[in-house]
Design a protein around this motif. Structure first.
Motif, mmCIF file in Angstrom:
data_model
loop_
_atom_site.group_PDB
_atom_site.id
_atom_site.type_symbol
_atom_site.label_atom_id
_atom_site.label_comp_id
_atom_site.label_asym_id
_atom_site.label_seq_id
_atom_site.Cartn_x
_atom_site.Cartn_y
_atom_site.Cartn_z
ATOM 1 N N HIS A 203 3.227 11.956 -53.852
ATOM 2 C CA HIS A 203 2.424 13.083 -54.352
ATOM 3 C C HIS A 203 1.904 13.936 -53.198
ATOM 4 N N SER A 204 1.537 13.305 -52.098
ATOM 5 C CA SER A 204 1.108 14.076 -50.916
ATOM 6 C C SER A 204 2.261 14.920 -50.388
ATOM 7 N N LEU A 205 3.453 14.337 -50.384
ATOM 8 C CA LEU A 205 4.649 15.056 -49.950
ATOM 9 C C LEU A 205 4.900 16.270 -50.842
ATOM 10 N N GLN A 206 4.772 16.066 -52.160
ATOM 11 C CA GLN A 206 4.976 17.178 -53.093
ATOM 12 C C GLN A 206 3.942 18.283 -52.861
ATOM 13 N N ASP A 207 2.695 17.897 -52.619
ATOM 14 C CA ASP A 207 1.642 18.899 -52.378
ATOM 15 C C ASP A 207 1.980 19.770 -51.168
ATOM 16 N N ILE A 208 2.477 19.147 -50.114
ATOM 17 C CA ILE A 208 2.834 19.905 -48.898
ATOM 18 C C ILE A 208 3.985 20.860 -49.200
ATOM 19 N N CYS A 209 4.986 20.362 -49.921
ATOM 20 C CA CYS A 209 6.149 21.209 -50.257
ATOM 21 C C CYS A 209 5.715 22.416 -51.086
ATOM 22 N N GLN A 210 4.851 22.178 -52.059
ATOM 23 C CA GLN A 210 4.409 23.281 -52.913
ATOM 24 C C GLN A 210 3.544 24.281 -52.128
ATOM 25 N N ALA A 211 2.727 23.772 -51.223
ATOM 26 C CA ALA A 211 1.833 24.651 -50.457
ATOM 27 C C ALA A 211 2.606 25.609 -49.555
ATOM 28 N N TYR A 212 3.765 25.170 -49.055
ATOM 29 C CA TYR A 212 4.504 25.991 -48.076
ATOM 30 C C TYR A 212 5.856 26.482 -48.609
ATOM 31 N N ASP A 213 6.065 26.384 -49.935
ATOM 32 C CA ASP A 213 7.331 26.818 -50.551
ATOM 33 C C ASP A 213 8.540 26.144 -49.892
ATOM 34 N N ILE A 214 8.398 24.841 -49.658
ATOM 35 C CA ILE A 214 9.505 24.020 -49.159
ATOM 36 C C ILE A 214 10.094 23.285 -50.367
ATOM 37 N N ILE A 239 6.167 13.382 -60.670
ATOM 38 C CA ILE A 239 6.350 14.532 -59.780
ATOM 39 C C ILE A 239 7.282 15.543 -60.436
ATOM 40 N N GLU A 240 7.365 16.721 -59.847
ATOM 41 C CA GLU A 240 8.220 17.770 -60.391
ATOM 42 C C GLU A 240 9.078 18.350 -59.276
ATOM 43 N N PRO A 241 10.217 17.706 -58.988
ATOM 44 C CA PRO A 241 11.085 18.198 -57.892
ATOM 45 C C PRO A 241 11.701 19.545 -58.248
ATOM 46 N N ASP A 242 12.175 20.240 -57.226
ATOM 47 C CA ASP A 242 12.867 21.522 -57.434
ATOM 48 C C ASP A 242 14.359 21.311 -57.675
ATOM 49 N N VAL A 243 14.891 20.246 -57.090
ATOM 50 C CA VAL A 243 16.336 19.970 -57.155
ATOM 51 C C VAL A 243 16.547 18.468 -57.338
ATOM 52 N N MET A 244 17.555 18.099 -58.115
ATOM 53 C CA MET A 244 17.912 16.678 -58.272
ATOM 54 C C MET A 244 19.435 16.548 -58.232
ATOM 55 N N THR A 245 19.917 15.510 -57.554
ATOM 56 C CA THR A 245 21.362 15.260 -57.531
ATOM 57 C C THR A 245 21.684 13.969 -58.273
ATOM 58 N N LEU A 246 22.824 13.976 -58.967
ATOM 59 C CA LEU A 246 23.294 12.827 -59.746
ATOM 60 C C LEU A 246 24.767 12.584 -59.448
ATOM 61 N N ALA A 247 25.234 11.377 -59.727
ATOM 62 C CA ALA A 247 26.674 11.080 -59.679
ATOM 63 C C ALA A 247 26.878 9.700 -60.311
ATOM 64 N N LYS A 248 27.209 8.717 -59.495
ATOM 65 C CA LYS A 248 27.512 7.337 -59.879
ATOM 66 C C LYS A 248 27.527 7.066 -61.398
ATOM 67 N N GLY A 249 26.358 6.825 -62.012
ATOM 68 C CA GLY A 249 26.326 6.416 -63.422
ATOM 69 C C GLY A 249 26.584 7.535 -64.404
ATOM 70 N N LEU A 250 26.707 8.764 -63.939
ATOM 71 C CA LEU A 250 26.837 9.904 -64.855
ATOM 72 C C LEU A 250 28.106 9.839 -65.695
ATOM 73 N N GLY A 251 29.191 9.302 -65.129
ATOM 74 C CA GLY A 251 30.456 9.267 -65.867
ATOM 75 C C GLY A 251 30.936 7.872 -66.170
ATOM 76 N N SER A 252 30.058 6.873 -66.035
ATOM 77 C CA SER A 252 30.431 5.474 -66.314
ATOM 78 C C SER A 252 31.659 5.026 -65.513
ATOM 79 N N GLY A 253 31.843 5.577 -64.324
ATOM 80 C CA GLY A 253 32.984 5.195 -63.494
ATOM 81 C C GLY A 253 34.013 6.299 -63.376
#
Length: 396
Positions: A203-214, A239-253
């Motif tokens: 949460h501290s990390l998120q606060d810093i990112c939001q404060a500086y538009d990172i 938390i509320e990230p700006d970007v999320m990446t997925l793969a592995k389990g998305l297609g069951s193999g």
């Protein structure tokens, strides 16, 4: 030049186990001698619904008779359906499909720099990542990976990357230096030792990112698609990230990756700025739609949470009986068992009992059963694991 005796035609990028897996179903796989193994690796957190799940196989068979590939220059209805459903079940607005986790993280790194430039911050080209992280093996993703063993031999790495200490409060002050475009992290470091992020630190990390538009970018390639007990791990952290990446389990193999973003970030990708040949093609999208359909059925995740909690508690009880176990950590069915020995030796001993597991660093056994594992299969694992621990204790 003559070939050397016993030369393999495959490049030596993997230290393969002497097991040839020929088929799989549910939590089990079989080798060429028809020996059955209890698979608590799930293809490194990929086969989250077990091997060859019926509903995904059926959807793939239907698509095999219809259309295999279509360029992303045309509309792909199943791709749109999968994107709509991922958006519905997450907090993100738009999706870019690709083939793998590394490609998804590459897309995230690219959009971070593009976003900074589009918003008048051309000087913001730096990416912050964390020690012991793993984000892939392409040139950019190995550069942001926090493990020297992955980077050695490929120097000089991509410039502009800074690696800080994971879960370390004192390093948070180093994130904003006027040049940081984004922070990329795993919420549970998988390959790096099964280390969950501390909630307060995050949460501290998120606060810093939001404060500086990172941009705050979470790599859920391994933690996503139910692995930690919720569809996405970020849900458990609030938390509320700006970007999320997925793969592995998305297609069951079946190979598929995705980069999801809030619209204000996604707007930085416009026609011609990024692309893919195979990402989100009809077959991959069919596998993704069928996989997500199973995981979002009523009660599915509650059942995963219940089984995972019980499993972890039973593993923790073993720490009272066997000194070789130092700690049990992780979230959901992403479990790390820290041991007082070489974890790879434990993997070998379990293989001799027809149980497959992985390591996560030199002294952590990584245990990744499919989310569909039954109580009986968990008990089978515990019984064989205990037999191995007894033999280790006797021989000490």
């Amino acid at each position: 030049m003559a070939k050397e005796e016993n030369q393999t035609v495959l490049m030596s990028t993997y230290a393969r186990f002497p097991i040839t897996i020929t088929k799989g179903k549910g939590t089990y796989v079989w080798d060429e001698k028809n020996e059955r193994y209890l698979d608590f690796t799930s293809g490194i957190a990929t086969c989250n619904l077990g091997h060859v799940p019926d509903s995904v196989a059926q959807k793939l068979h239907q698509q095999l008779d219809t259309l295999w590939h279509c360029s992303n220059l045309y509309e792909i209805p199943l791709q749109t359906q999968l994107a709509e459903e991922l958006v519905h079940y997450s907090q993100f607005d738009q999706v870019f499909f690709c083939n793998s986790g590394a490609e998804a993280n590459e897309a995230a790194l690219k959009i971070a720099r593009k976003y900074a430039k589009d918003h008048g911050h051309s000087e913001r080209t730096s990416i912050v990542s964390f020690k012991d992280s793993f984000h892939g093996r392409t040139f950019a993703t190995l550069s942001v990976t926090g493990q020297e063993k992955v980077q050695t031999g490929y120097e000089p790495l991509m410039p502009g990357v800074r690696s800080l200490k994971f879960n370390e409060e004192s390093d948070l002050g180093k994130i904003h230096n006027g040049k940081t475009a984004a922070v990329l992290l795993e919420l549970v470091q998988g390959e790096g030792g099964v280390n969950p992020a501390h909630k307060e630190w995050l949460h501290s990390l998120q606060d810093i990112c939001q404060a500086y538009d990172i941009l705050l970018m979470v790599d859920e390639v391994q933690t996503g698609m139910g692995r930690t007990g919720t569809l996405f791990a970020y849900e458990q952290y609030g938390i509320e990230p700006d970007v999320m990446t997925l793969a592995k389990g998305l297609g069951s193999g079946f190979p598929i990756g995705a980069m999801l973003a809030k619209k204000y970030v996604a707007d930085s990708f416009t026609p011609g700025t990024h692309g893919t040949t195979f990402g989100g093609n009809p077959l991959a999208a069919a596998a993704g739609v069928a996989t997500l359909s199973e995981m979002t059925k009523q009660g599915f995740m509650k059942d995963v949470q219940k089984k995972a909690t019980s499993f972890k508690e039973q593993l923790e009880h073993l720490t009272n009986r066997f000194n070789v176990i130092k700690n049990v950590k992780g979230m959901g069915f992403l479990i790390g068992i820290e041991v007082d020995m070489e974890a790879k030796e434990l993997v070998t001993l379990l293989q001799e009992k027809y149980v497959l597991t992985l390591t996560a660093g030199p002294q952590v056994l990584r245990v990744l059963p499919p989310l569909t594992v039954t109580t009986e299969e968990i008990n089978e694992f515990l019984q064989k694991f205990e037999e191995v621990l007894i033999s280790i204790q006797k021989n000490k």
